[in-house]
Design a protein around this motif. Structure first.
Motif, PDB file in Angstrom:
ATOM      1  N   LYS A  73     -17.669  12.120   0.006  1.00  0.00           N
ATOM      2  CA  LYS A  73     -17.780  10.782   0.502  1.00  0.00           C
ATOM      3  C   LYS A  73     -19.423  11.008   0.520  1.00  0.00           C
ATOM      4  CE  LYS A  73     -15.105   9.382   3.532  1.00  0.00           C
ATOM      5  NZ  LYS A  73     -14.701   9.207   5.076  1.00  0.00           N
ATOM      6  N   SER A  74     -19.906  11.964   1.064  1.00  0.00           N
ATOM      7  CA  SER A  74     -21.495  11.821   1.092  1.00  0.00           C
ATOM      8  C   SER A  74     -22.202  12.398  -0.194  1.00  0.00           C
ATOM      9  CB  SER A  74     -21.726  12.996   2.297  1.00  0.00           C
ATOM     10  OG  SER A  74     -21.131  14.422   2.057  1.00  0.00           O
ATOM     11  N   ARG A  75     -21.475  12.434  -1.047  1.00  0.00           N
ATOM     12  CA  ARG A  75     -22.397  12.996  -2.378  1.00  0.00           C
ATOM     13  C   ARG A  75     -22.019  11.918  -3.567  1.00  0.00           C
ATOM     14  NH1 ARG A  75     -19.786  18.614  -3.661  1.00  0.00           N
ATOM     15  NH2 ARG A  75     -21.530  18.597  -5.095  1.00  0.00           N
ATOM     16  N   MET A  76     -21.986  10.885  -3.203  1.00  0.00           N
ATOM     17  CA  MET A  76     -21.611   9.775  -4.299  1.00  0.00           C
ATOM     18  C   MET A  76     -22.761   9.850  -5.182  1.00  0.00           C
ATOM     19  SD  MET A  76     -18.609   8.767  -3.752  1.00  0.00           S
ATOM     20  CE  MET A  76     -18.095   7.504  -4.159  1.00  0.00           C
ATOM     21  N   ASP A  77     -24.110  10.029  -4.958  1.00  0.00           N
ATOM     22  CA  ASP A  77     -25.000  10.080  -6.090  1.00  0.00           C
ATOM     23  C   ASP A  77     -25.043  11.395  -6.685  1.00  0.00           C
ATOM     24  OD1 ASP A  77     -25.251   7.419  -5.491  1.00  0.00           O
ATOM     25  OD2 ASP A  77     -26.743   7.839  -3.741  1.00  0.00           O
ATOM     26  N   ASP A  78     -24.508  12.396  -6.527  1.00  0.00           N
ATOM     27  CA  ASP A  78     -24.507  14.014  -7.030  1.00  0.00           C
ATOM     28  C   ASP A  78     -24.100  13.403  -8.522  1.00  0.00           C
ATOM     29  OD1 ASP A  78     -25.460  14.508  -4.605  1.00  0.00           O
ATOM     30  OD2 ASP A  78     -24.270  16.278  -4.610  1.00  0.00           O
ATOM     31  N   ARG A  79     -24.504  14.227  -9.335  1.00  0.00           N
ATOM     32  CA  ARG A  79     -24.017  14.238 -10.729  1.00  0.00           C
ATOM     33  C   ARG A  79     -22.577  14.702 -10.831  1.00  0.00           C
ATOM     34  NH1 ARG A  79     -27.019  14.846 -15.830  1.00  0.00           N
ATOM     35  NH2 ARG A  79     -28.166  12.805 -15.683  1.00  0.00           N
ATOM     36  N   GLY A  80     -21.583  14.058 -11.539  1.00  0.00           N
ATOM     37  CA  GLY A  80     -20.209  14.423 -11.683  1.00  0.00           C
ATOM     38  C   GLY A  80     -20.200  15.845 -12.088  1.00  0.00           C
ATOM     39  N   THR A  81     -21.239  16.097 -13.118  1.00  0.00           N
ATOM     40  CA  THR A  81     -21.173  17.724 -13.613  1.00  0.00           C
ATOM     41  C   THR A  81     -21.713  18.721 -12.594  1.00  0.00           C
ATOM     42  OG1 THR A  81     -23.585  17.172 -14.476  1.00  0.00           O
ATOM     43  CG2 THR A  81     -21.765  16.889 -15.851  1.00  0.00           C
ATOM     44  N   SER A  82     -22.050  18.156 -11.446  1.00  0.00           N
ATOM     45  CA  SER A  82     -22.603  19.515 -10.524  1.00  0.00           C
ATOM     46  C   SER A  82     -21.145  19.736  -9.719  1.00  0.00           C
ATOM     47  CB  SER A  82     -23.684  18.719  -9.545  1.00  0.00           C
ATOM     48  OG  SER A  82     -23.017  17.601  -8.659  1.00  0.00           O
ATOM     49  N   LEU A  83     -20.200  19.295  -9.755  1.00  0.00           N
ATOM     50  CA  LEU A  83     -18.832  19.445  -8.876  1.00  0.00           C
ATOM     51  C   LEU A  83     -18.267  20.811  -9.609  1.00  0.00           C
ATOM     52  CD1 LEU A  83     -17.259  15.945  -8.913  1.00  0.00           C
ATOM     53  CD2 LEU A  83     -18.704  17.235  -7.008  1.00  0.00           C
ATOM     54  N   SER A  84     -17.365  21.411  -8.880  1.00  0.00           N
ATOM     55  CA  SER A  84     -16.769  22.543  -9.377  1.00  0.00           C
ATOM     56  C   SER A  84     -15.472  22.242 -10.308  1.00  0.00           C
ATOM     57  CB  SER A  84     -15.977  23.327  -8.068  1.00  0.00           C
ATOM     58  OG  SER A  84     -15.083  22.399  -7.706  1.00  0.00           O
TER      59      SER A  84
END
Lengths: 462, 307
Positions: B194-205
């Motif tokens: 919820k708090s990371r909506m602007d992070d890049r999708g590629t930065s997730l696990s």
């Protein structure tokens, strides 16, 4: 004994030594069947022996090339008649040249023939002797190296590690050579530019609005003192490069997108090399194409609209330069777009996106950093381009943003400054180095930015 | 030569395989269909699928599916229904044609030039390969999740909003927010991200990326979801989360999932289809496949005695 013979002999010896070393290693191990007892493959023992013979030999040849002739000439000049020895430096070196020419039998200075024939003969003799000394000392060095290597060969000897280390050193030397070359060039440009800035203040040069480098050639000549404001040149360079990029970037990008996303493999294999042919055309050819074909077309077209177009316009040169740069943009961008993982395209298609949506929203954004660096490399190419501009854009240093007028660029002015009879320490000649430095700095900055962007791009995928 | 022969025989065939890419060579397998004796002798079933290929309420139904890549035959005479609200697992050794089959269902094979597909593929009775079918709409109705998580190099929000945006599903920012947050919610990601909506999708696990891809797929509200080994690059914990998600989604969607893990097939699916060398060997209730398979090849595979 000629030097070339000597080098060929050395090569032959090295091959022989390689086989000797390899052979000894195999024999130490107890025959070809038990090679596994050796630490390294037999070939490495051969290389090791050859390296110990070859590298000292090559160093010796190198030393001879650097110092041999100098020593001989010192010897010769010390034996010249007193009045010749007392000559000032430049004239003495002329005398030395005469001796060399006489020794080679090429050109004999009739005024000096009597005085120098002895020296010339001695020069020939000494050269001969020095080559023999080199040959014998090489034999000694090679034998010593061979003996050392030979004594160390044993089954447990780690030949591979040592050979690999020598390989690595060779590779490092190769890359330092490139670095030193560019450092050397930069150094010479900086020194000359520094001499220029002693005559013309840096601020005048970098911010002056007027470029007219005509200076008096002889002291008694009437002439202007010249004014060296680089702004019109930088502006002209930017104008022409800008026009070129306006042509090259959209066209190149569209070609890249077509080639990587739409074209079948067969079309791609034909079109890509054909586009790259554009990069292979000599810039001189582009130059007269611009001057003789494009410029008149533009002028006639402009006249039919009632505009006045200079027959050497920034527009003509820029357009042609843009065409020349297209393959830089298209080829590099095509590679970058091709490198975008297929899985991203699949993901987009799988959601029902069309091809153009996939290109616009997924592929291009993913490839953007790479495309930017491709464009920046193309810009530095455009800024450094000379020939097209010399032929098509003219020499008038106008400060204008009107692309229909004649402008000139940094590179063109460097050419015109250095062509013609000028003393090498005149302000006019030195100005060329200052301009070169400016050009160097600008393209360096662009390249650094491009490399940075590429690196960031690489981090993104694997 | 054989192509010409096949064309000559063509009028005698009772069925009319649809020709998609290449007009010349597609009828050969159809001709073979009448001669089951030509098939590999080891195959006891002579090419007939064991078990029940039909579903009570079919969403997708496939008949006489044949796929060729250039000269190699990837799928031979596949018949299979996928029912509403069911999870069907496609299992089989590598290279047996599972992925090819799955990619036929939303015409992803269209992007491969050498693929030639014949047979009837119906989605709610409409022909998937009909000339008037719009691939764009089809792929919106039949979503796909890939083996390797492939989030776009955009923000998490934009990843999910991508599909709705290209299909024009939202007219305002608020509607788009609803779709995006709703999809992330259903994919079980909203609380984490919820708090990371602007992070890049590629930065997730890896597991989060795969669930993001699922959220991206369900954001366009498909009727069928195709999953091609969605857990093969994930650890057991992330796998468990995806499996829970599949369970959850199966209430609303028909799901076809390819997996190399028997345990996963047993856990998530109601029916299981076993593919072998381009043939569909057996389809049945998952329980039956794993406890009492009807075909020797299926038994060998599920008991690990294969090869």
């Amino acid at each position: 004994m000629q030097i070339s013979t000597l080098i060929l002999l050395l090569a032959a010896v090295l091959i022989a030594v390689f086989w000797l070393g390899r052979d000894k290693a195999i024999r130490c191990a107890g025959g070809i069947g038990s090679v596994r007892k050796l630490h390294s493959l037999p070939g490495y023992y051969g290389y090791y022996t050859a390296i110990w013979c070859g590298i000292p030999g090559l160093i010796l040849i190198g030393l001879w090339f650097m110092a041999g002739d100098v020593l001989i000439l010192q010897q010769i000049t010390s034996q010249l008649p007193e009045h010749l020895r007392q000559l000032p430096g430049p004239e003495l070196s002329l005398v030395v040249n005469d001796i060399k020419n006489m020794a080679a039998g090429q050109f004999i200075n009739p005024a000096r023939i009597g005085e120098l024939s002895d020296a010339a003969e001695q020069y020939t003799n000494l050269q001969d002797a020095s080559r023999w000394i080199l040959a014998w000392s090489m034999l000694a060095v090679v034998c010593l190296g061979f003996g050392w290597a030979w004594s160390r060969l044993s089954p447990g000897f780690r030949a591979r590690n040592r050979v690999e280390r020598v390989m690595k050193t060779g590779l490092i030397l190769a890359s330092t050579l490139a670095v030193f070359t560019s450092v050397g060039i930069l150094f010479s440009v900086v020194i000359e530019a520094f001499r220029f800035f002693q005559k013309v203040p840096v601020a005048d040069f970098l911010f002056g609005l007027n470029w007219s480098p005509q200076t008096a050639i002889r002291p008694d000549q009437v002439g202007s003192s010249g004014s060296f404001g680089a702004i019109p040149l930088l502006f002209g360079t930017l104008l022409i490069s800008g026009i070129a990029m306006l042509v090259a970037v959209p066209l190149g990008l569209m070609i890249a997108i077509y080639l990587s996303e739409y074209a079948s493999r067969k079309v791609r294999s034909w079109v890509k090399p054909l586009v790259e042919v554009l990069a292979g055309i000599p810039t001189v050819v582009y130059g007269y194409f611009a001057a003789l074909t494009v410029a008149p077309l533009l002028r006639n077209f402009g006249e039919s609209l009632g505009w006045s177009v200079a027959s050497e316009s920034a527009l003509g040169a820029g357009l042609v330069m843009g065409v020349m740069i297209i393959p830089f943009v298209s080829s590099l961008s095509d590679d970058v777009i091709h490198a975008v993982p297929q899985s991203l395209r699949d993901g987009s298609y799988g959601l029902g996106a069309t091809r153009s949506e996939t290109v616009k929203r997924v592929v291009l954004p993913a490839a953007l950093p790479g495309i930017v660096s491709a464009v920046l490399l193309a810009v530095s190419r455009a800024i450094g381009e000379t020939m097209i501009v010399v032929m098509a854009a003219g020499l008038a240093a106008n400060l204008t943003i009107n692309p229909l007028e004649a402008v000139t660029t940094v590179t063109v002015q460097i050419v015109t400054l250095l062509v013609g009879d000028q003393e090498f320490d005149s302000t006019k000649t030195l100005a060329a180095f200052a301009l070169g430095l400016v050009l160097f700095v600008v393209t360096l900055i662009l390249n650094v930015i491009a490399l940075r962007v590429v690196r960031r791009y690489r981090e993104q995928y694997e | 030569m054989s192509n010409e022969a096949a064309i000559m025989e063509a009028p005698e065939l009772q069925s009319e395989p649809r020709r998609i890419e290449d007009a010349t060579a597609v009828q050969e397998p159809a001709a073979k269909r009448d001669e089951p004796m030509m098939m590999d002798e080891e195959q006891e079933g002579k090419g007939h699928t064991v078990g029940d290929i039909t579903a009570a309420d079919p969403v997708i139904s496939v008949r006489n599916c044949n796929v060729h890549y250039d000269d190699t035959c990837a799928l031979k005479n596949i018949n299979l229904d996928i029912g509403r609200g069911e999870v069907i697992a496609l299992i089989g050794p590598s290279g047996c044609g599972k992925s090819t089959f799955l990619r036929c269902l939303n015409r992803m094979n269209d992007t491969i030039d050498s693929a030639r597909i014949t047979g009837t593929f119906n989605l709610y009775g409409e022909d998937i390969y009909a000339a008037e079918t719009d691939v764009v709409l089809l792929r919106a109705r039949v979503g796909m999740v890939f083996q390797k998580p492939n989030p776009f190099p955009k923000s998490i929000y934009e990843n999910v909003a991508y599909g709705p945006r290209i299909h024009g599903l939202a007219t305002s920012r608020a509607e788009m927010d609803d779709i995006v947050y709703g999809s992330l919610e259903r994919a079980g990601l909203l609380d984490e991200l919820k708090s990371r909506m602007d992070d890049r999708g590629t930065s997730l696990s890896g597991g989060q990326q795969q669930r993001l891809c699922i959220a991206r797929t369900i954001a366009v509200n498909p009727e069928v979801i195709l999953m091609d080994e969605p857990c093969s690059s994930l650890d057991p914990i992330a796998t468990a989360k995806i499996e829970d998600l599949i369970d959850e989604l199966s209430r609303n969607y028909a799901i076809a999932i390819i997996t190399h893990s028997m345990h996963q097939a047993a856990r998530v699916s109601r029916r299981t289809a076993y593919f072998h060398l381009g043939r569909l060997i057996e389809v049945d209730a998952t329980d039956k496949i794993f406890t009492n398979p009807g075909h020797r090849l299926t038994e060998d595979y599920v008991t690990g005695r294969f090869g």
